[in-house]
Design an enzyme around this catalytic site. Structure first.
Site, PDB file in Angstrom:
ATOM      1  CG  HIS A 191      -1.653  -1.238   1.507  1.00  0.00           C
ATOM      2  ND1 HIS A 191      -2.899  -1.535   1.021  1.00  0.00           N
ATOM      3  CD2 HIS A 191      -1.256  -2.318   2.214  1.00  0.00           C
ATOM      4  CE1 HIS A 191      -3.259  -2.752   1.433  1.00  0.00           C
ATOM      5  NE2 HIS A 191      -2.281  -3.247   2.158  1.00  0.00           N
TER       6      HIS A 191
ATOM      7  CB  SER B  65      13.190  23.340 -13.972  1.00  0.00           C
ATOM      8  OG  SER B  65      12.465  24.559 -13.975  1.00  0.00           O
TER       9      SER B  65
ATOM     10  CE  LYS C 217      11.064  20.687 -10.751  1.00  0.00           C
ATOM     11  NZ  LYS C 217       9.984  19.946 -10.147  1.00  0.00           N
TER      12      LYS C 217
ATOM     13  CD  GLU D  35       8.319  13.150 -15.045  1.00  0.00           C
ATOM     14  OE1 GLU D  35       7.333  13.829 -14.760  1.00  0.00           O
ATOM     15  OE2 GLU D  35       9.447  13.652 -15.256  1.00  0.00           O
TER      16      GLU D  35
END
Ligand code: ARG
Length: 466
Positions: A164, A285, A291, A298
């Site tokens: 979970h 970024s 970043k 992704e």
């Protein structure tokens, strides 16, 4: 209203047609925009067919030689980007044959003896998919190898195991890596199985019923690397199971890739810091200098949807078709091409990311020790040492977890006095099992997370990959 095409009727099949197709008809009918990707397979199949026609005395040696040499010239033009594709000629099969006719003259007209575009396209597509299965069979061991290398390095690095996405029990980094090796190992098996089943040659099934010419289907099957000719001509021209099986294997493999990609996204976040992805697989970024985004992971996770979609689309195309060929089946290719491209890209990107990534041993271990991850070890200790029934031990442990939680500490930080308030028979020996290292080392049951097990499995995988 659309304009009628300027062209006269199709020279390959237009004998009974007085005028050419409507421009929109030409657009909806043409597959050359995508099936040109099967040019190599088309020419290879035609060369094998021509050689067989000669060997069987169906076409003269001289004509066959002209055809086979001409086909190589066509292939060269295609490979060098000099070939002019024509939409009016619909597909790769007729584009190649028309050019062959320009190059070698009337002999080219004999190539299509005892053959139809129906078995031709079934053959080309099958060979194309077979190449992709081979590419996956080639790529997966490299990904597994990268996971095994991670497992070997971190066989005893402790990390939280999750259910979970809540801390469950400590596991080892190596064990987690090898879980994916198992998944990709099964994927490899699925591609191998699919390849074995698809390796029957449809060439010579002709339009649908076979042919009256004395062809040798064993010869063409053999020349094109198939195990045997397929046994039923109706099935041969209309079966697309091979593509569906490839997509099924691709779909499951893609799902595994996506799960791992998801873990990499989570793990590389500032909140987890379990892994550092290398600069090669991340981006910065333009506004936030700190970043380092896991874009490859992704994009991989998103691209997987195209593969799932392709499988659903091909099932839709096929499910309502009576035997044998229907033009619907021209819509079988584009999505398979796209799915195969996406899969190969995803496999390569994942292999690169896994190969380059650095697990943060300290962060993994710190996370493993938090969240009461050794509560099960404590319950097991109560069963073993105090002979409590497991249900009661579970209850006692729950009370100790509550106590620790209220005190804002972890289980190993409870004093023996605090423990005695819950269960007076607990002894100092309990602290041995509360440490995460002891916890993982104790899980030696077959398939368990103990470092010794991981090392044995690493050895097994290395042998398998060798
Ligand atoms: N371009 C067609 C396809 O991809 C080739 C087969 C055409 N056969 C026919 N009978 N029209 O399916």
């Amino acid at each position: 209203m659309s304009e009628p095409s300027e062209k006269k009727s199709n020279k390959m099949w237009g004998g009974r047609f007085a005028e050419g197709p409507d421009a929109i008809m030409e657009a909806i009918n043409a597959s050359i925009g995508f099936d040109r990707r099967m040019a190599r397979q088309d020419i290879e199949g035609s060369r094998a067919h021509a050689a067989m026609l000669a060997a069987q005395g169906i076409v003269s040696e001289a004509d066959t030689e002209a055809i086979r040499a001409g086909l190589l010239d066509v292939l060269r033009e295609i490979e060098e980007g000099r070939f002019e594709y024509s939409t009016a000629l619909e597909d790769i099969h007729m584009n190649v044959e028309a050019r062959l006719t320009e190059l070698v003259g009337p002999a080219a007209g004999r190539l299509h003896t005892a053959r139809s575009r129906n078995d031709q396209v079934a053959l080309d597509f099958r060979m194309w998919v077979r190449d992709q299965a081979d590419a996956a069979i080639d790529a997966l061991p490299r990904l597994i190898g990268a996971l095994v290398a991670q497992a070997e390095q971190g066989a005893d690095w402790v990390m939280p195991g999750f259910t979970h996405l809540q801390t469950a029990q400590p596991v080892t980094w190596g064990h987690h890596m090898l879980a994916y090796a198992e998944m990709f190992g099964r994927d490899l098996g699925r591609f191998e199985d699919a390849r074995r089943r698809m390796n029957e040659c449809p060439l010579g099934t002709a339009a649908l019923a076979g042919t009256s010419f004395p062809i040798d289907r064993e010869m063409t099957a053999d020349a094109l690397g198939f195990d045997r000719p397929c046994a039923n001509s109706l099935d041969g021209v209309s079966d697309r199971d091979f593509a569906l099986e490839f997509l099924s294997a691709a779909t499951i493999c893609a799902m595994h890739l996506s799960r791992l990609a998801e873990e990499l996204v989570i793990w590389s976040s500032a909140q987890f810091r379990f892994v550092r992805l290398s600069d090669r697989w991340t981006t910065g970024s333009s506004i936030m200098p700190q970043k380092k985004n896991p874009d490859a992971a992704e994009l991989l996770r998103a691209k997987i949807g195209r593969i799932f979609g392709a499988q659903a689309a091909l099932l839709m195309v096929m499910k309502g078709l009576p035997l044998t060929y229907s033009k619907d089946m021209q819509e079988d290719k584009e999505q398979v091409f796209d799915a195969a491209d996406s899969l190969m890209l995803a496999l390569a990107a994942m292999t690169g990311m896994v190969g380059d990534m650095n697990a943060n041993r300290e962060a993994l271990e710190a996370a493993a020790a938090s969240g009461f991850s050794t509560a099960t070890d404590l319950a097991d200790w109560l069963v073993r040492e105090l002979d409590l029934p497991f249900r009661e031990a579970h209850h006692v442990t729950g009370a100790l977890v509550k106590l620790a939680e209220e005190a804002g500490i972890d289980l190993p930080e409870l004093s023996i006095e605090q423990m005695h308030a819950v269960e007076p028979r607990i002894t100092e020996g309990v602290f041995d099992v509360l440490g995460v290292r002891n916890s993982v080392a104790s899980r030696t049951s077959y398939g368990g997370t103990a470092p010794a097990n991981v090392r044995a499995q690493v050895a097994r995988w290395k042998e398998r990959l060798a």
